[in-house]
Design an enzyme around this catalytic site. Structure first.
Site, PDB file in Angstrom:
ATOM      1  N   LYS A  64       0.815  -1.224   0.000  1.00  0.00           N
ATOM      2  CA  LYS A  64       0.000   0.000   0.000  1.00  0.00           C
ATOM      3  C   LYS A  64       0.850   1.276   0.000  1.00  0.00           C
ATOM      4  O   LYS A  64       0.401   2.312  -0.479  1.00  0.00           O
ATOM      5  CB  LYS A  64      -0.952   0.010   1.207  1.00  0.00           C
ATOM      6  CG  LYS A  64      -2.073  -1.003   1.077  1.00  0.00           C
ATOM      7  CD  LYS A  64      -3.036  -0.873   2.246  1.00  0.00           C
ATOM      8  CE  LYS A  64      -4.171  -1.868   2.126  1.00  0.00           C
ATOM      9  NZ  LYS A  64      -5.194  -1.651   3.158  1.00  0.00           N
ATOM     10  N   LEU A 206     -12.664  -4.332  13.155  1.00  0.00           N
ATOM     11  CA  LEU A 206     -12.396  -4.311  11.709  1.00  0.00           C
ATOM     12  C   LEU A 206     -12.205  -5.724  11.165  1.00  0.00           C
ATOM     13  O   LEU A 206     -12.296  -5.951   9.965  1.00  0.00           O
ATOM     14  CB  LEU A 206     -11.147  -3.475  11.387  1.00  0.00           C
ATOM     15  CG  LEU A 206     -11.130  -2.000  11.756  1.00  0.00           C
ATOM     16  CD1 LEU A 206     -10.074  -1.271  10.931  1.00  0.00           C
ATOM     17  CD2 LEU A 206     -12.475  -1.340  11.559  1.00  0.00           C
TER      18      LEU A 206
END
Ligand code: NAP
Length: 266
Positions: A64, A206
């Protein structure tokens, strides 16, 4: 035909192809969606090929940040998050859709954060994105992170929250697990004790595999509402597809698609 892919170190188990294909089919867009697993040491030699081969691609662990030098522009939340999970190949533009997914997950689960006290655990990649979105949404956020140096760096960068070096034992309206503790080799472990979760209003994790982490199990047993990260994953995929299609995202459309998707996929 839109040619897309998800790129990461090991994307063999990724749910991205299934989700993106579902969303794009429902939006009437033919697409192909490939999984591209790349060993970290091979990323530099494979990166250019991604731009040549695909109209767009999703980027996951551990690329990322590694993808950023190959891009001409960072848009939306990507500059602030310092991480890109969605790339429009032709323009070499990078985006980060996690924040949109996170806020929509909370909104659609009926968890309002404006003016509420939020305890967030874990200030890693996802945690800092969530902190930023929560403070922007008007929540009073306290962040517990076991890595003191990381906590200080995130505080210097984002500010606007209360950094905690120790886990408190007091009530919060919402407790959010962004540590990743409770998945893979930590299944059955919670980063917060039952006594703390019993004082909080809603517990959000999450993590989506397992569907109920230990953090959520302890909260549910204490009679609390719980929300797992499955919808967040779907909503950030929806937002990514809107980016690929240059289409305005719509919260109601996203929610309807999620309801159909979860109905069809258990
Ligand atoms: P990460 O960068 O590794 O961040 C985790 C952070 O939590 C690290 O700073 C870690 O510190 C800290 N931590 C670990 N155990 C802790 C504990 N017991 N107490 C306090 N802090 C602790 O991971 P990430 O990429 O942010 O991902 C975090 C979780 O979010 C994962 O479960 C991931 O699957 C999930 N996620 C879900 C979605 C979705 O769409 N649902 C999207 C993104 C991420 P150390 O470095 O010391 O371990």
């Amino acid at each position: 035909m839109l040619k897309l892919a998800v790129v990461g170190k090991d994307v063999s188990q990724s749910q991205s192809p299934q989700m993106h294909t579902f969303i794009l089919q429902r939006l009437g867009v033919p697409c192909s969606y490939e999984k591209v697993s790349v060993p970290p040491e091979a990323f530099a030699s494979r990166a250019e090929e991604l731009f040549r081969t695909y109209d767009g691609f999703c980027v996951t662990i551990p690329f990322k940040a590694e993808i950023i030098p190959y891009l001409k522009e960072l848009r939306g939340d990507a500059p602030a998050f310092g991480a890109v999970n969605t790339v429009r190949a032709k323009e070499r533009a990078g985006y980060n859709t996690d924040g949109f997914g996170f806020l929509l997950m909370l909104e659609n689960a009926g968890v309002s954060v404006k003016g509420k006290t939020v305890l967030l655990l874990g200030a890693g990649g996802a945690g800092r994105s969530c902190v930023k979105k929560l403070t922007e949404a008007g929540a009073s956020v306290s962040v517990y992170e076991r890595n003191a140096e990381r906590l200080r760096a995130v505080y210097e960068e984002l500010g606007g929250f209360t950094p905690l070096g120790e886990l408190p034992c007091k009530p919060f309206d919402v407790a959010i697990n962004c540590t990743g503790i409770g998945m893979h080799d930590t299944v059955g472990i919670s980063p917060a004790p039952r006594e703390l979760l019993a004082q909080c209003g809603v517990a959000v994790d999450l993590i989506y595999v397992p569907a109920e982490s230990e953090f959520l199990r302890l909260a549910r047993e204490a009679g609390k509402r719980t929300v797992n990260g499955a919808a967040m994953l779907f909503y950030q995929a929806y937002y990514g597809d809107c980016i690929f299609l240059e289409r305005q995202p719509d919260a109601d459309e996203a929610r309807e698609l999620w309801l159909k998707y979860s109905e069809e996929n258990g």
